[in-house]
Design a protein around this motif. Structure first.
Motif, PDB file in Angstrom:
ATOM      1  N   UNK A 295       0.827  -1.210   0.000  1.00 31.52           N
ATOM      2  CA  UNK A 295       0.000   0.000   0.000  1.00 31.52           C
ATOM      3  C   UNK A 295       0.863   1.263   0.000  1.00 31.52           C
ATOM      4  N   UNK A 296       1.999   1.209   0.696  1.00 28.02           N
ATOM      5  CA  UNK A 296       2.879   2.381   0.771  1.00 28.02           C
ATOM      6  C   UNK A 296       3.484   2.729  -0.580  1.00 28.02           C
ATOM      7  N   UNK A 297       3.717   1.725  -1.410  1.00 24.90           N
ATOM      8  CA  UNK A 297       4.287   1.993  -2.737  1.00 24.90           C
ATOM      9  C   UNK A 297       3.388   2.951  -3.520  1.00 24.90           C
ATOM     10  N   UNK A 298       2.084   2.779  -3.388  1.00 30.67           N
ATOM     11  CA  UNK A 298       1.141   3.628  -4.116  1.00 30.67           C
ATOM     12  C   UNK A 298       1.117   5.060  -3.591  1.00 30.67           C
ATOM     13  N   UNK A 299       1.687   5.279  -2.407  1.00 33.88           N
ATOM     14  CA  UNK A 299       1.653   6.611  -1.797  1.00 33.88           C
ATOM     15  C   UNK A 299       2.978   7.362  -1.925  1.00 33.88           C
ATOM     16  N   UNK A 300       3.938   6.792  -2.618  1.00 39.64           N
ATOM     17  CA  UNK A 300       5.267   7.405  -2.706  1.00 39.64           C
ATOM     18  C   UNK A 300       5.197   8.833  -3.228  1.00 39.64           C
ATOM     19  N   UNK A 301       4.307   9.078  -4.209  1.00 39.05           N
ATOM     20  CA  UNK A 301       4.232  10.399  -4.826  1.00 39.05           C
ATOM     21  C   UNK A 301       3.748  11.475  -3.860  1.00 39.05           C
ATOM     22  N   UNK A 302       3.174  11.063  -2.702  1.00 39.96           N
ATOM     23  CA  UNK A 302       2.734  12.041  -1.703  1.00 39.96           C
ATOM     24  C   UNK A 302       3.919  12.713  -1.012  1.00 39.96           C
ATOM     25  N   UNK A 303       5.090  12.093  -1.084  1.00 37.48           N
ATOM     26  CA  UNK A 303       6.243  12.553  -0.313  1.00 37.48           C
ATOM     27  C   UNK A 303       7.086  13.551  -1.100  1.00 37.48           C
ATOM     28  N   UNK A 304       7.612  14.537  -0.382  1.00 37.84           N
ATOM     29  CA  UNK A 304       8.503  15.546  -0.965  1.00 37.84           C
ATOM     30  C   UNK A 304       9.942  15.075  -0.779  1.00 37.84           C
ATOM     31  N   UNK A 305      10.620  14.721  -1.861  1.00 37.40           N
ATOM     32  CA  UNK A 305      11.972  14.191  -1.765  1.00 37.40           C
ATOM     33  C   UNK A 305      12.939  15.211  -1.160  1.00 37.40           C
ATOM     34  N   UNK A 306      12.696  16.492  -1.401  1.00 35.62           N
ATOM     35  CA  UNK A 306      13.563  17.524  -0.812  1.00 35.62           C
ATOM     36  C   UNK A 306      13.450  17.531   0.707  1.00 35.62           C
ATOM     37  N   UNK A 307      12.300  17.165   1.222  1.00 28.68           N
ATOM     38  CA  UNK A 307      12.122  17.136   2.673  1.00 28.68           C
ATOM     39  C   UNK A 307      12.948  16.015   3.308  1.00 28.68           C
ATOM     40  N   UNK A 308      13.050  14.895   2.591  1.00 30.14           N
ATOM     41  CA  UNK A 308      13.894  13.795   3.085  1.00 30.14           C
ATOM     42  C   UNK A 308      15.346  14.246   3.178  1.00 30.14           C
ATOM     43  N   UNK A 309      15.815  14.943   2.154  1.00 26.90           N
ATOM     44  CA  UNK A 309      17.189  15.464   2.159  1.00 26.90           C
ATOM     45  C   UNK A 309      17.393  16.432   3.327  1.00 26.90           C
ATOM     46  N   UNK A 310      16.447  17.326   3.542  1.00 28.17           N
ATOM     47  CA  UNK A 310      16.563  18.303   4.625  1.00 28.17           C
ATOM     48  C   UNK A 310      16.630  17.613   5.986  1.00 28.17           C
ATOM     49  N   UNK A 311      15.870  16.546   6.138  1.00 30.51           N
ATOM     50  CA  UNK A 311      15.892  15.785   7.395  1.00 30.51           C
ATOM     51  C   UNK A 311      17.290  15.245   7.688  1.00 30.51           C
ATOM     52  N   UNK A 312      17.968  14.765   6.652  1.00 38.07           N
ATOM     53  CA  UNK A 312      19.333  14.258   6.829  1.00 38.07           C
ATOM     54  C   UNK A 312      20.292  15.400   7.129  1.00 38.07           C
ATOM     55  N   UNK A 313      20.151  16.514   6.432  1.00 38.07           N
ATOM     56  CA  UNK A 313      21.029  17.659   6.677  1.00 38.07           C
ATOM     57  C   UNK A 313      20.944  18.122   8.126  1.00 38.07           C
ATOM     58  N   UNK A 314      19.765  18.077   8.690  1.00 36.99           N
ATOM     59  CA  UNK A 314      19.566  18.576  10.051  1.00 36.99           C
ATOM     60  C   UNK A 314      20.008  17.591  11.127  1.00 36.99           C
ATOM     61  N   UNK A 315      19.967  16.289  10.813  1.00 34.95           N
ATOM     62  CA  UNK A 315      20.149  15.302  11.875  1.00 34.95           C
ATOM     63  C   UNK A 315      21.278  14.300  11.668  1.00 34.95           C
ATOM     64  N   UNK A 316      21.716  14.092  10.428  1.00 37.30           N
ATOM     65  CA  UNK A 316      22.632  12.975  10.183  1.00 37.30           C
ATOM     66  C   UNK A 316      23.824  13.361   9.307  1.00 37.30           C
ATOM     67  N   UNK A 317      24.360  14.556   9.519  1.00 36.69           N
ATOM     68  CA  UNK A 317      25.533  14.973   8.754  1.00 36.69           C
ATOM     69  C   UNK A 317      26.819  14.508   9.434  1.00 36.69           C
ATOM     70  N   UNK A 318      27.873  14.384   8.650  1.00 36.37           N
ATOM     71  CA  UNK A 318      29.189  14.052   9.204  1.00 36.37           C
ATOM     72  C   UNK A 318      29.640  15.126  10.194  1.00 36.37           C
TER      73      UNK A 318
END
Length: 466
Positions: A295-318
């Motif tokens: 079911x989640x595969x059908x919802x992928x387009x709901x997600x903003x890929x830039x937001x995923x990147x921002x989440x990593x920049x804020x929390x998981x950088x070297x």
């Protein structure tokens, strides 16, 4: 600050393709060197680093069958501890074995616990708990019987990953081929959705691969082997989603962070650290079954890929990871200095040590005089002192970090940071730290006798009932 960085020798530092522990060691080491820290890296001799390299083992034993792991592990670890007095701190990434050397040297040993391969290794960590210092890589991976100075999430070099705002045309499994990592589950999702699937990773369990993966490979479900740094960005960034349908409690999961850095959402089972890394409905989806994953595969387009990147920049950088380890190093060295001061004081005032460790934490005597004593008391997470009373003194407590749960003559009282409580002479009392970080409070004693033996223990978690 002089740091000895002890890496595993299963793979090179940094690894050519697979080797998550070695990859993290490399990122920490190079980040420290860039900040001017004096680092000596103990790793395989073919490792690449800007730090000073000590390579006893010529090659990684996972790449060269002629290397006997036990022999070279002994030689590798001993090389560090035989030079321990050259360093201010030894940062151990080699699991539990180096802890057995830690009692033989004065140099403090900080161990990043990258996960527990088995409950059978925990007794080693328990034995050196309090002598060595432990860092967890996620809150979920903390063992309830151990104490930690910090949780430091892994970080990645953001410049190595490119945000791709438009999804590709395949799903991705990226990890070791093993039941734990859920390669078979990823295949099932691909078959039920009709999506293409790329499987990338080392084959850790050959029988599992032959039984659960190989029979299903075809033009739409492909296995491409282990992917190194040269292709990681391309493969991760080109995926519609990373499937991380694990069958174990994930200690951290670097592939999830790397995928999100490319903007690729993660569809994962919420076990172990996963809920700490993936934001459900924002950077991916947390699913509990194959049906939910489909079911989640059908919802992928709901997600903003830039937001995923921002989440990593804020929390998981070297950079964030390296800065946090620097803070941990300074805290460990501060605690070691406190211990040394306590030892010096106790040699001249044995009845009233400046610093003392207890099973629940430690205390430091800040001041004392006729009829009074002032202590700084630290209680480890989820530990408590004995239920006790004093015949000769009263006490006044002020919480300076954390919230204390106080039991006073059978009544529970919550005392938050900045608030105080009085313990009358003769009253039965105890304090507990219900939190995940250290509880620190100041204790002022008043009375005609303030010796540590003025304690009648009524109940005790450590078998010390009077």
């Amino acid at each position: 600050m002089r740091i000895a960085m002890l890496a595993p020798i299963s793979w090179r530092v940094p690894p050519r393709h697979y080797g998550p522990w070695e990859r993290v060691v490399s990122l920490i080491t190079e980040g420290l060197v860039a900040r001017g820290v004096d680092v000596t890296l103990f790793a395989t001799a073919d490792s690449i680093t800007r730090a000073r390299l000590v390579g006893v083992c010529p090659r990684p034993y996972s790449e060269d069958p002629s290397i006997d792991p036990k022999v070279w592990e002994c030689l590798h670890i001993s090389a560090v501890f035989e030079r321990a007095d050259e360093f201010d701190l030894i940062h151990n990434h080699f699991d539990f074995l180096p802890l057995s050397y830690s009692g033989l040297v004065k140099t403090p040993v900080l161990t990043t616990i990258h996960g527990f391969s088995s409950e059978r290794i925990v007794p080693v960590y328990e034995k050196y708990d309090g002598r060595a210092y432990y860092v967890s890589i996620s809150n979920a991976d903390r063992h309830p019987r151990l104490h930690y100075v910090a949780t430091v999430y892994h970080g990645i070099p953001l410049e190595e990953f490119t945000l791709r705002r438009e999804p590709g045309d395949y799903l991705l499994f990226f990890g070791r081929i093993h039941h734990d990592k859920g390669a078979r589950e990823a295949i099932e999702v691909a078959r039920r959705t009709g999506e293409r699937l790329i499987i990338a990773g080392i084959i850790q369990d050959q029988e599992y691969f032959a039984r659960e993966v190989e029979p299903y490979l075809n033009e739409r479900i492909r296995y491409i082997g282990s992917v190194g740094p040269d292709r990681r960005d391309e493969i991760l960034g080109g995926a519609k989603a990373l499937l991380h349908l694990i069958n174990f409690n994930e200690p951290f999961g670097l592939s999830m962070v790397e995928a999100m850095a490319c903007g690729t959402p993660v569809i994962a089972t919420p076990r172990g650290s996963v809920p700490e890394i993936v934001v459900d409905g924002e950077t991916g989806f947390l699913v509990r079954s194959i049906d939910e994953a489909v079911s989640a595969i059908a919802r992928i387009k709901e997600l903003d890929r830039a937001r995923a990147r921002l989440h990593v920049e804020r929390n998981f950088s070297q950079d964030r990871m390296v800065e946090e380890y620097l803070r941990v190093y300074k805290e460990v060295l501060r605690m070691e200095e406190t211990k040394r001061e306590g030892s010096a004081r106790s040699s001249t005032a044995a009845t009233s040590p400046l610093y003392d460790e207890r099973p629940w934490g430690s205390f430091t005597v800040l001041d004392e005089g006729r009829g009074y004593k002032v202590k700084r008391i630290e209680v480890l997470p989820h530990k408590r002192l004995s239920y006790q009373r004093h015949a000769h003194r009263s006490e006044h407590w002020m919480m300076v970090q954390g919230t204390g749960k106080v039991t006073l003559d059978g009544r529970e009282i919550i005392v938050p940071t900045g608030e105080t409580i009085d313990i009358p002479q003769g009253a039965a009392h105890r304090i507990e730290n219900p939190g995940d970080e250290k509880l620190i409070f100041i204790e002022i004693q008043r009375g005609d006798y303030l010796g540590e033996d003025d304690i009648v223990r009524l109940e005790d978690d450590f078998g010390r009932v009077s």
